[in-house]
Design an enzyme around this catalytic site. Structure first.
Site, PDB file in Angstrom:
ATOM      1  N   TYR A  73       0.829  -1.227   0.134  1.00  0.00           N
ATOM      2  CA  TYR A  73      -0.090   0.121  -0.018  1.00  0.00           C
ATOM      3  C   TYR A  73       0.846   1.262   0.087  1.00  0.00           C
ATOM      4  O   TYR A  73       1.367   1.653   1.111  1.00  0.00           O
ATOM      5  CB  TYR A  73      -0.948   0.130   1.116  1.00  0.00           C
ATOM      6  CG  TYR A  73      -1.853  -1.033   1.234  1.00  0.00           C
ATOM      7  CD1 TYR A  73      -2.318  -1.953   0.308  1.00  0.00           C
ATOM      8  CD2 TYR A  73      -2.345  -1.560   2.463  1.00  0.00           C
ATOM      9  CE1 TYR A  73      -2.923  -2.946   0.355  1.00  0.00           C
ATOM     10  CE2 TYR A  73      -3.096  -2.731   2.639  1.00  0.00           C
ATOM     11  CZ  TYR A  73      -3.537  -3.442   1.887  1.00  0.00           C
ATOM     12  OH  TYR A  73      -4.147  -4.457   2.002  1.00  0.00           O
ATOM     13  N   HIS A 158       0.593 -12.178   1.619  1.00  0.00           N
ATOM     14  CA  HIS A 158      -0.285 -11.338   0.444  1.00  0.00           C
ATOM     15  C   HIS A 158      -0.230 -11.735  -0.828  1.00  0.00           C
ATOM     16  O   HIS A 158       0.791 -11.909  -1.509  1.00  0.00           O
ATOM     17  CB  HIS A 158       0.324 -10.031   0.362  1.00  0.00           C
ATOM     18  CG  HIS A 158      -0.439  -8.808   0.100  1.00  0.00           C
ATOM     19  ND1 HIS A 158      -0.268  -7.547   0.059  1.00  0.00           N
ATOM     20  CD2 HIS A 158      -1.718  -8.994  -0.293  1.00  0.00           C
ATOM     21  CE1 HIS A 158      -1.115  -6.795  -0.282  1.00  0.00           C
ATOM     22  NE2 HIS A 158      -2.199  -7.575  -0.440  1.00  0.00           N
TER      23      HIS A 158
END
Length: 348
Positions: A73, A158
């Site tokens: 992010y 992830h």
């Protein structure tokens, strides 16, 4: 490693009458509403430092105590901003998860352009996929450095969709070692699919998963694979993407609405608005129903909603406080818009 996180009055405040729930098997406790930080990493547009800090402050004020982030992010920006915003908060009163699988590596060059993955940040750092043991250890060390926190509670692998073997041979064994040593409290995986998450639950000893977009008011494929095995193995599920990339986030869908990160096709817009019609007939808006529906399943521990401002956080929190009549869920099932076997929230 400190003791178990306590159930504070602030935690009980979040999410109406749903109350706090266990997250994983290590004594961590969360409220129904948790905070996703992709927006703090300038996803789609720039967020000022003041906006980012205000969003985290607002989350704290409404009782949110679980914050999810990731190196992905904003090329580390979300971790930096989240850590700074929480720096003065009592560390034993909140839960942090971050992710591994993408190392953030500086290029040492003039960026010249912005990141090419939908994030409004300079491209002076790049993502390097690495699901190895060494990559996991380095990623966690880097996350601690960026956030300034003394520990990470939960680590999620992830998006290992195309890296199944690397995750099984490298990332998960490394995280098992870290959990056994008390360095982290829990570990798992975060993905936009449910089938592989179910496989990971069957073949590792993870205790938390995050699933995005696979269990929502619009569609419930996780009912067939992920959620049953999660219940069986005592694995907590974090529900993300419950607005299906935004199409359920407004009272009505339009041709401009996004679905699965793309413009929604007409048939999806039509189905969403048909669901909205049923909701409106029972005095409920589409976002309220979408936020609360997933909490009806006993495997779901919390709903992770992204926000980039104080106003968005406060709006998200309000979604959990409107009473929903049981007749709405029955009507949605009768009309064929909900799986007949889907558990629904109980009236309190």
């Amino acid at each position: 490693m400190t003791g178990d996180m306590h159930e504070t009055p602030a935690m009980e405040k979040s999410g109406g009458g749903a109350g706090p729930r266990p997250l994983g098997r290590a004594g961590l406790v969360v409220g129904p509403h948790s905070f996703g930080t992709a927006g703090l990493g300038n996803l789609y547009r720039t967020v000022t430092p003041a906006e980012a800090a205000g969003a985290v402050d607002a989350a704290w004020e409404v009782g949110v105590r679980y914050f999810d982030t990731a190196p992905h992010y904003g090329l580390g920006l979300a971790e930096e901003r989240l850590g700074a915003a929480l720096a003065a908060r009592p560390r034993d009163e909140f839960v942090i998860s971050t992710k591994v699988g993408r190392l953030i590596v500086g290029t040492g060059e003039d960026p010249g352009e912005d990141d090419d993955q939908g994030v409004d940040v300079p491209k002076d750092r790049i993502r390097v996929l690495d699901y190895s043991r060494d990559g996991v250890l380095r990623s966690i060390e880097d996350s601690l450095g960026r956030s300034g926190l003394d520990r990470i509670d939960i680590v999620l692998v992830h998006d290992p969709d195309d890296h199944y073997r690397e995750a099984m041979d490298g990332a998960f064994p490394a995280l098992e070692e870290l959990r056994a040593a008390g360095v982290i409290r829990s570990y798992g995986a975060g993905m936009n699919q449910s089938e592989m998450l179910a496989d990971f639950i069957r073949n590792t000893d993870l205790d938390v998963v995050m699933v995005a977009g696979c269990y929502s008011l619009l569609e419930q494929p996780a009912l067939d694979d992920l959620l049953p095995v999660a219940l069986e193995r005592g694995v907590s599920v974090i529900a993300a993407g419950v607005f299906n990339s935004g199409i359920l986030a407004s009272e009505r869908a339009t041709a401009a609405s996004n679905y699965r990160y793309q413009p929604a096709p007409p048939e999806i817009v039509s189905r969403v608005n048909a669901i909205a019609d049923v909701c409106e007939a029972h005095g409920v808006t589409l976002p309220v129903a979408a936020a609360q529906f997933v909490l009806g399943h006993p495997a779901i521990a919390t709903v992770c909603l992204g926000a980039r401002s104080r106003a968005q956080v406060e709006r998200n929190e309000s979604l959990f406080h409107q009473a929903i009549p049981g007749e709405l869920w029955a009507a949605l099932k009768n009309e064929g818009y909900l799986d007949p076997s889907a558990p629904v929230p109980q009236q309190t």
